[in-house]
Design an enzyme around this catalytic site. Sequence first.
Site, PDB file in Angstrom:
ATOM      1  N   ASP A 292       0.863  -1.174   0.000  1.00 41.66           N
ATOM      2  CA  ASP A 292       0.000   0.000   0.000  1.00 41.66           C
ATOM      3  C   ASP A 292       0.907   1.233   0.000  1.00 41.66           C
ATOM      4  OD1 ASP A 292      -2.137   1.699  -0.023  1.00 41.66           O
ATOM      5  OD2 ASP A 292      -3.214   0.755   1.615  1.00 41.66           O
TER       6      ASP A 292
HETATM    7  C1  NOJ Z   1      -3.951   4.049   0.131  1.00 40.76           C
HETATM    8  C2  NOJ Z   1      -5.147   3.133   0.201  1.00 40.76           C
HETATM    9  O1  NOJ Z   1      -5.138   2.395   1.404  1.00 40.76           O
HETATM   10  C3  NOJ Z   1      -5.233   2.185  -0.978  1.00 40.76           C
HETATM   11  O2  NOJ Z   1      -6.437   1.482  -0.887  1.00 40.76           O
HETATM   12  C4  NOJ Z   1      -5.115   2.941  -2.259  1.00 40.76           C
HETATM   13  O3  NOJ Z   1      -5.290   2.083  -3.346  1.00 40.76           O
HETATM   14  C5  NOJ Z   1      -3.744   3.613  -2.278  1.00 40.76           C
HETATM   15  N1  NOJ Z   1      -3.687   4.581  -1.198  1.00 40.76           N
HETATM   16  C6  NOJ Z   1      -3.461   4.328  -3.594  1.00 40.76           C
HETATM   17  O4  NOJ Z   1      -4.181   5.469  -3.718  1.00 40.76           O
END
Ligand code: NOJ
Length: 759
Positions: A292
């Site tokens: 993530d």
């Molecule tokens: C953080 C989020 O937790 C995730 O779900 C998302 O895809 C990413 N940022 C990218 O934006």
Amino acid sequence: MKNLVFLWLLVILIGADFTYAQDVAAKSDEIERKVDSLLGLMTLAEKVGQMNQYNGFWDVTGPTPDEGDAAKKYEHLRSGMVGSMLNVQGTEEVRKVQKIAVEETRLGIPLIIAFDVIHGYKTISPIPLAEAASWDLDAIRKSAGVAAEEAAASGINWTFAPMVDISRDARWGRVMEGAGEDPFLGAKVGYARVKGFQGDDLSAVNTVAACAKHFAGYGFSEAGRDYNTVDVGTSTLHNVIFPPFKATIEADVKTFMNAFNELNGIPATGNRFLQREVLKQDWGYEGFVVSDWGSISEMISHGYAKDGKHAAMLAANAGSDMDMESYLYVKHLQDLVDEGKVDEALIDDSVRRILRVKYELGLMDDPYRYCDPEREEEVIGSQKNQDLVLDMAKKSIVLLKNETDLLPLEKSGIKIALIGPLAADKDSPLGSWRLAADANTAVSVLEGLEAYKGNEITYAKGVDLITEEASFIKETKINTSNRTGIEEAVEAAKGKDVVLMVLGGHGFQSGEGRSRASLDLPGLQQELLEAVYKVNKNIVLLLMNGRPLTINWAAENVPSILEVWHLGTQSGNAIAEVLYGEHNPSGKLPMTFPRSVGQVPIYYNYKNTGRPTIPAPDLVFWSHYIDESNDPLYEFGYGLSYTDFEYSDLKLSNNSFSGDESITVTFTLKNTGSYAGTEVTQMYIRDLFGSVTRPVRELKGFELVTLEPGESKTVSFTVDKELISYYTANEKWEAEPGDFKIFIGGSSNASMETGFTYN
Ligand code: NOJ
């Protein structure tokens, strides 16, 4: 003769299927060969480059790291040190970065372009929690197909969806992004969404690779506070959290994303057990895992990695194949390999997984295949897509109460007051994850109603929900002081036949980073509701929100309540159709509505405990609250219709079975009301005892049944070994012999009951 034709058709069909299977196998062999030969040409630096993902140059969906300057990104792009980018959108912009990767790097390997296409790209679908409320897997699949088609037409290859995290805690802002609290429904919805995004052919120009996230446990963040610690036991992990992830693998999901949270002391990103043992080894997963946003570097804050280099080592060894925005793989992986701390074979494995998806997307054959501005123009916002998201939106609405049959409304001759901060809002219905949508492009409730000319509508906002313009990245400030509009709203309500009040949460009040400690109507909305009620009790409350709310006062006093969520672009049109009875609501809650935030986490499939009931009048020693009932306000699976359904005639084909046999459960559903309608019939099973304690009931089947007034239908479900299997004390999935109960009905309180024995 007829039989002969049939036989020939069968032969042709089987033949076609066989050829198709052969084609698929041949294609994948060919891809493996190509991946291997490309890998053989790559230097270690180029391999590490494939494992590096950078954010684009604008839209940020997380905190920007110190190193994140544009000049550096360009330099890395040119030297082949970037394998993927996120938040680049539009054929023109995608082409620009793709051109650098293809024309300026030594091997010319195209980028895979990612974007958070969570519930629509430009044409916005209902938030995923709302879609799950439809229980309509076909509609959900089509809705994901709309998102995929538009994103792919805009140059995007990969969406960070579906989020399949189960959550039982409405304080967590991201419940809007998942399918709610139940693993069975969550698995079905996750499967449908992957199929919708990826279609039957990933190389087609209207599909994108999907991503099952966040692996694992993110929905169990303590106290519902985003990014918080997760501590769950083996049984919950295997029986509740994992099943939707497994279902996405069955749907052939191409990627996984790990998670921000730690799980039982080890951050998910550096968690070998999750990524290597469970996912890649036990489940045999062949796609790749992206971290993530910055989650590799966050292992330092977690107190699990001592510095960036250590974090990179932990993540790579644990099975995180791609680094999103930590800048750590690109900085340290080569040294780590040279020092023998990361085996180059693991790097090869990660790169192989990433390249495979690039081949499958067709990017290696034609890197610009998703960059056709004419297609972009033609596809985005098309009438077909508007129709599909409207259909999804109508099906997502849940009727919570309709005591005096205020609904459906007469189409003409009545006076309506339309009140509330969300009544004319064209932005909130777009929900939280709608990065590519243009602001204020949803059809508001006011606009939706205005399309029906027969009634007189008086609109008053009443109160402001927020104090300043809201956005995806900034804290949304709720207005708690400006009462100046309440009087106007009260005046508007006086003497009207019906008052429609649109209250709830702002679109940016749920989603990532939007945890709440209270689940009440935010700001001054409760005060507005009660002030209006004093002058006119004929209220239809339209709850527009992204999570279950504690609306006890409304549930007791307001005659009609519709849960309308954040329904996306076609919001107002869908709501108007339901209000006027052109669409009979059939949604059922995918998440329990609590009475009090103190009951949270609250869910229907809880364990019985050793003291489930009061042992004698007034005795205190049982599992309860002294100041609140144990029951929810609205249970999982609950939802009404303008018509009535009657369940009867529950039968079992046999009251016991063994081994691989199965039994059939049948019952009759009758529409006893005066409207045609659809009912989501549900089957719950209770395993009376097990080697690990079992929930009081678990959803094990559902079917949507549409009936005309007076019509009835026999519905059936099959029960077999697989359906009653769970992760037992033997640490494997198996069915344990014993007695089981079956409950059939229209919610998790289903009361029609029978039972069977599994030998
Ligand atoms: C953080 C989020 O937790 C995730 O779900 C998302 O895809 C990413 N940022 C990218 O934006």
